[in-house]
Design a protein around this motif. Structure first.
Motif, PDB file in Angstrom:
ATOM      1  N   HIS A 129       0.743  -1.073  -0.027  1.00 27.75           N
ATOM      2  CA  HIS A 129       0.087   0.137  -0.052  1.00 27.75           C
ATOM      3  C   HIS A 129       0.904   1.432   0.047  1.00 27.75           C
ATOM      4  O   HIS A 129       2.020   0.958  -0.118  1.00 27.75           O
ATOM      5  CB  HIS A 129      -0.915  -0.080   1.244  1.00 27.75           C
ATOM      6  N   ASP A 133       5.232   5.073   5.352  1.00 28.98           N
ATOM      7  CA  ASP A 133       6.132   4.377   5.575  1.00 28.98           C
ATOM      8  C   ASP A 133       6.481   3.307   4.768  1.00 28.98           C
ATOM      9  O   ASP A 133       7.392   2.474   5.009  1.00 28.98           O
ATOM     10  CB  ASP A 133       6.009   3.736   7.180  1.00 28.98           C
ATOM     11  N   HIS A 134       5.931   3.001   3.747  1.00 28.22           N
ATOM     12  CA  HIS A 134       5.852   1.909   2.840  1.00 28.22           C
ATOM     13  C   HIS A 134       6.160   2.592   1.403  1.00 28.22           C
ATOM     14  O   HIS A 134       6.912   1.799   0.683  1.00 28.22           O
ATOM     15  CB  HIS A 134       4.383   1.253   2.654  1.00 28.22           C
ATOM     16  N   ASP A 234       0.804  -4.588   6.309  1.00 26.35           N
ATOM     17  CA  ASP A 234       0.103  -4.104   7.510  1.00 26.35           C
ATOM     18  C   ASP A 234      -1.267  -4.450   8.018  1.00 26.35           C
ATOM     19  O   ASP A 234      -2.092  -3.974   8.525  1.00 26.35           O
ATOM     20  CB  ASP A 234      -0.036  -2.631   7.544  1.00 26.35           C
ATOM     21  N   TYR A 280       5.339  -6.599   8.164  1.00 26.56           N
ATOM     22  CA  TYR A 280       6.388  -5.435   7.868  1.00 26.56           C
ATOM     23  C   TYR A 280       6.765  -4.771   9.081  1.00 26.56           C
ATOM     24  O   TYR A 280       7.943  -4.189   9.297  1.00 26.56           O
ATOM     25  CB  TYR A 280       5.478  -4.225   7.158  1.00 26.56           C
ATOM     26  N   HIS A 281       6.082  -4.581  10.195  1.00 25.29           N
ATOM     27  CA  HIS A 281       6.306  -4.040  11.433  1.00 25.29           C
ATOM     28  C   HIS A 281       6.716  -5.035  12.540  1.00 25.29           C
ATOM     29  O   HIS A 281       6.682  -4.500  13.705  1.00 25.29           O
ATOM     30  CB  HIS A 281       5.319  -3.049  11.901  1.00 25.29           C
TER      31      HIS A 281
HETATM   32 ZN   LIG Z   1       3.075   0.574   8.095  1.00 22.84          ZN
END
Ligand SMILES: [Zn+2]
Length: 307
Positions: A129, A133-134, A234, A280-281
């Motif tokens: 997306h 932060d991506h 996410d 991702y996190h």
């Molecule tokens: Zn993110």
């Protein structure tokens, strides 16, 4: 440059309290079927308790924030970016924050170099997306593309949502900065963009799957192999909060109700089918499984795949 996939190194020992980059010598590399994967770090971001835990009772917050190795009002989240080699392709999933989000993130470009990867050799950039932060690392501070020779892939629904010229009228104010950032990053790659629909392949054995809610066009990527692996962006931003409380909303979900349905369905499927996930996190390298625990889930880090 050295080949980041061939040097075998020990497992990283990062903790969330020391969030951020795995030095090049500690990168997590593994093989999944035909895919060779190295997980790079973009650094970490910090999210407030109101964003992470809007549905937690006030007395539940301190204990959970402590488990996330955060402080009284916030917690750090690492940023894991897989670089995938398959056939002739070198594929990056998301571009990190660049200089567009928080100063503790935006390390991807330097970590690519440290790992011996020339960004010009990356053939495809695939987005889950286009939150900052991506996708914020797409354009370098001086304005050029970080990956100048890549083809870029984003979901059609994601593009349609963010490029609305009337976004200031149609979106709540909390989304306006996200929309401006998405429009900036998507405009920069307009002439090299392929729009994806769920089910489309971005490479042999790597397929986009629909996981909407965090953003309207959020995609995850399924990698065929001896077992199934899904790079899930996410879908569940915290492997602690949303595995153990799958009915809790996340403050940055654009459509919280759809995001909840997606998350619950995804974790249910992941637990049933024993899917290897890359979040991702989640704590670096972000690999693990969902284990059912009554009506909720428990995150089990993937310990056995380092090669
Ligand atoms: Zn993110």
């Amino acid at each position: 440059m050295s080949d980041p996939f061939t040097t075998i190194e020990p497992r990283p020992t990062l903790r969330a309290a020391e969030p951020g980059p795995a030095p090049a010598s500690q990168l997590h590399r593994f093989r999944h079927g035909e895919f060779e994967i190295v997980v790079l770090s973009d650094g970490y971001i910090t999210l407030s308790a109101d964003v992470i835990l809007p549905d937690a009772e006030p007395d539940e917050r301190p204990g959970i924030l402590a488990r996330l190795q955060g402080g009284p009002q916030s917690a750090p989240f690492q940023v894991n970016i897989p670089l995938i080699r398959i056939g002739e392709d070198l594929i990056l999933v998301d571009t990190g924050s660049g200089d567009k989000f928080q100063p503790s993130a935006g390390r991807l470009a330097s970590h690519l170099r440290a790992a011996g990867v020339d960004p010009a050799s990356i053939t495809k950039v695939v987005f889950t997306h286009v939150h900052p932060d991506h996708a914020g690392g797409t354009i370098k501070p001086e304005g050029a593309l970080m990956c100048p020779n890549a083809r870029y892939y984003v979901s059609e629904a994601e593009l349609q949502f963010w490029v609305d010229p009337n976004y200031e009228a149609t979106m709540p104010p909390t989304l306006h900065a996200f929309a401006r950032g998405a429009q900036r990053d998507l405009a920069a790659i307009e002439d090299r963009l392929t729009l994806l629909r769920p089910g489309d392949a971005v490479a042999p054995g790597m397929q986009a799957i629909e996981t909407p809610g965090h953003t309207p066009g959020h995609l995850s990527y399924q990698l065929d192999g001896p077992d199934l692996m899904i790079v899930n962006g996410d879908v569940a931003t915290s492997n602690v909060v949303f595995f153990e409380h799958p009915t809790w909303r996340f403050g940055f979900d654009v459509d919280p109700e759809i995001a909840l349905r997606t998350r619950q369905h995804f974790l249910d499927r992941a637990a049933t089918e024993k899917i290897r996930m890359l979040g991702y996190h989640w704590p670096y390298p972000g690999l693990g499984y969902a284990e059912r625990k009554g009506t909720v889930f428990r995150f089990v880090a993937d310990a056995g795949t380092h090669s």
